[in-house]
Design an enzyme around this catalytic site. Structure first.
Site, mmCIF file in Angstrom:
data_model
loop_
_atom_site.group_PDB
_atom_site.id
_atom_site.type_symbol
_atom_site.label_atom_id
_atom_site.label_comp_id
_atom_site.label_asym_id
_atom_site.label_seq_id
_atom_site.Cartn_x
_atom_site.Cartn_y
_atom_site.Cartn_z
ATOM 1 N N LYS A 145 -23.641 168.890 13.263
ATOM 2 C CA LYS A 145 -23.928 167.641 13.554
ATOM 3 C C LYS A 145 -23.418 167.287 14.766
ATOM 4 C CE LYS A 145 -23.672 163.051 11.507
ATOM 5 N NZ LYS A 145 -23.073 162.205 10.496
ATOM 6 N N SER B 164 -26.069 159.631 7.635
ATOM 7 C CA SER B 164 -26.389 159.843 8.991
ATOM 8 C C SER B 164 -26.629 161.199 9.364
ATOM 9 C CB SER B 164 -25.410 159.158 9.941
ATOM 10 O OG SER B 164 -24.172 159.851 9.760
ATOM 11 N N SER C 41 -22.772 159.585 4.233
ATOM 12 C CA SER C 41 -23.436 160.080 5.420
ATOM 13 C C SER C 41 -23.652 161.725 4.859
ATOM 14 C CB SER C 41 -23.082 159.922 6.755
ATOM 15 O OG SER C 41 -23.184 158.561 7.058
#
Length: 472
Positions: free
Chosen positions: A83, A162, A186
């Site tokens: 990420k 996210s 997330s």
């Protein structure tokens, strides 16, 4: 040999490691297969922000180690995506923001651990900008750097966030595994929407240094994978520990079922089917309700906003060329032609007016939220003598640029309590995946993963994405 998409979709890390050990496969060939997948499929998905140009070299180094009998464990030679809020040497770490385009000078500790384990770091994944913490009306999966990530099952639907790109990349076989991060849902939420496994561990098991923060009290990296065994192996490597995993069993387990009925008929149906599966495989399922949720949210939200400003400004001081304060970030976004084109920065404005972390009001809010979140889980586990609590992770994915409907929202108690939570595919609403979460008490990370693996083996609910353009 050339690996086909179906080979990648079904393969587990133990299988790949065994084939490499037996000389049937090389890390170079595996890495090349994933790079081809990214080139072919990611233009549809926009899940991958950047490719590490050294990935083929990393794979060749792994093959040389293995030839010398010096493989570093199961993860050696396995392609991993990260990420884009995790500091990675030589690659931009943007958290989706154009304000952070100058690369960091060093790896985050979790990246160092992965390199030490021999993982091939393929690149970085898109995410909801600033971890979905710039606006209450943020568009999940959108960032000014990467644009809109698509759900691979139905392309006009949200991937949630996210850790949007990490979940989508794993679902679409753009990497064997990926690293996400979670503060409040997330990891597990995008895992549920993409139909993959996401594990949110107890904060502190993995260092959160070098990760763009929301609140360092509970930010944590965690693994995302197509199979629970792969998530467990990646988790062990991120900690620097033993990469062997033994799945558990459902027989004899006592599972609390937090149904969260009434949000969506398909969710209710999938949960009912999961309960039937538990009972068919020898588990005892007990309906439960987790108390205090409104009180937890009311205290936690303003505490998070205050912690966000403090922790983010501390992180920004480590990034050359970046804004240094929340005020400077607000001004950067106001002057940028892209940043505010999809949603605003209301939370940034709010964070600029928050209390200090030593203020008694802030301390009371944080104490209240944490204590009530822990009680909500501990009391239910004790009252019913439960091993874990199962709950729906998500409802059907909404339109990517549409409003987020009210859903089951079950990530909050484990997130605020600092307890482990893993989401596993459980069923579908038409073509859209529905996951269930297994939530454990304090320190029950391994037990949660073992129960999730047993459920996965019994349900076999995951499907390869269909890349449908839309659905009614």
């Amino acid at each position: 040999m050339e690996l086909l998409a179906a080979d990648l979709d079904q393969a587990t890390i133990p299988l790949l490691a065994r084939r490499m050990a037996e000389g049937e496969l090389t890390s170079a060939a595996l890495t090349a297969a994933y790079l081809r997948r990214i080139a072919e499929v990611d233009p549809l998905l926009r899940a991958v922000l950047a490719i590490d140009p050294t990935a083929p070299h990393q794979a060749e180094e792994s093959d040389r180690r293995r030839a010398r009998g010096q493989a570093r464990g199961l993860l050696d030679g396995i392609p991993v995506l990260l990420k884009d809020n995790i500091d990675t040497r030589g690659l931009a770490t943007t958290a989706g923001s154009r304000a952070l385009r100058v690369p960091p000078g060093a790896d985050a500790p979790v990246v160092t651990r992965l390199r030490d384990a021999g993982a091939v770091l393929l690149g970085k994944t898109n995410m909801t900008e600033w971890g979905n913490f710039r606006s209450p009306w943020a568009t999940s999966g959108w960032s000014a750097v990467g644009g809109q990530t698509a759900n691979p099952h139905v392309l006009d639907r949200t991937p949630c966030g996210s850790s949007s790109g990490s979940a989508v990349a794993v679902a679409a076989s753009l990497a064997q595994v990926a690293v996400g991060t979670e503060t409040n849902g997330s990891i597990v939420s995008p895992a549920g929407h993409a139909g993959v496994v996401g594990f949110k561990p107890t904060p502190g098991r993995i260092s959160n240094a070098g990760i763009v923060p929301i609140t360092s009290l509970r930010d944590t990296a965690g693994p995302m994978a197509r199979h629970v065994v792969d998530a467990a192996i990646l988790m062990a490597a991120m900690e620097g520990g033993d990469q062997v995993f033994t799945p558990g069993t459902l027989r004899g387990a006592r599972v609390g079922v937090w149904r969260r009925t009434g949000f969506d008929a398909d969710v209710d149906r999938v949960v009912a089917s999961a309960v039937e599966l538990l009972r068919d495989h020898g588990a005892t399922a007990v309906d439960v309700e987790l108390p205090y949720q409104d009180l937890v949210h009311a205290a936690d939200r303003p505490a998070m906003v205050a912690e966000f400003r403090h922790d983010l400004e501390r992180y920004l001081r480590t990034r050359p060329g970046a804004p240094r304060t929340m005020r400077e970030l607000v001004e950067f976004n106001e002057d940028d032609p892209v940043e505010l084109s999809v949603f605003g920065q209301e939370l940034f404005h709010e964070a600029g007016k928050t209390l200090s972390l030593s203020d008694p009001v802030h301390l009371r809010r944080r104490r209240t939220a944490t204590e009530l979140a822990r009680r909500s889980i501990d009391e239910v586990l004790a009252a019913h003598r439960l091993d874990v609590i199962m709950a729906p992770t998500n409802g059907p994915a909404w339109l990517a640029r549409g409003s987020d409907p009210a859903g089951p929202r079950t990530a909050l108690p484990a997130a605020v309590a600092g307890y482990p939570n893993t989401s596993v595919p459980a069923g579908f609403a038409g073509p859209l995946p529905i996951g269930v979460s297994f939530i454990g008490g304090r320190g029950a990370d391994d037990a949660v993963l073992r129960r999730a693996a047993a459920f996965e083996e019994a349900s076999r609910a995951r499907r390869t994405p269909a890349y449908l353009p839309s659905t009614p």
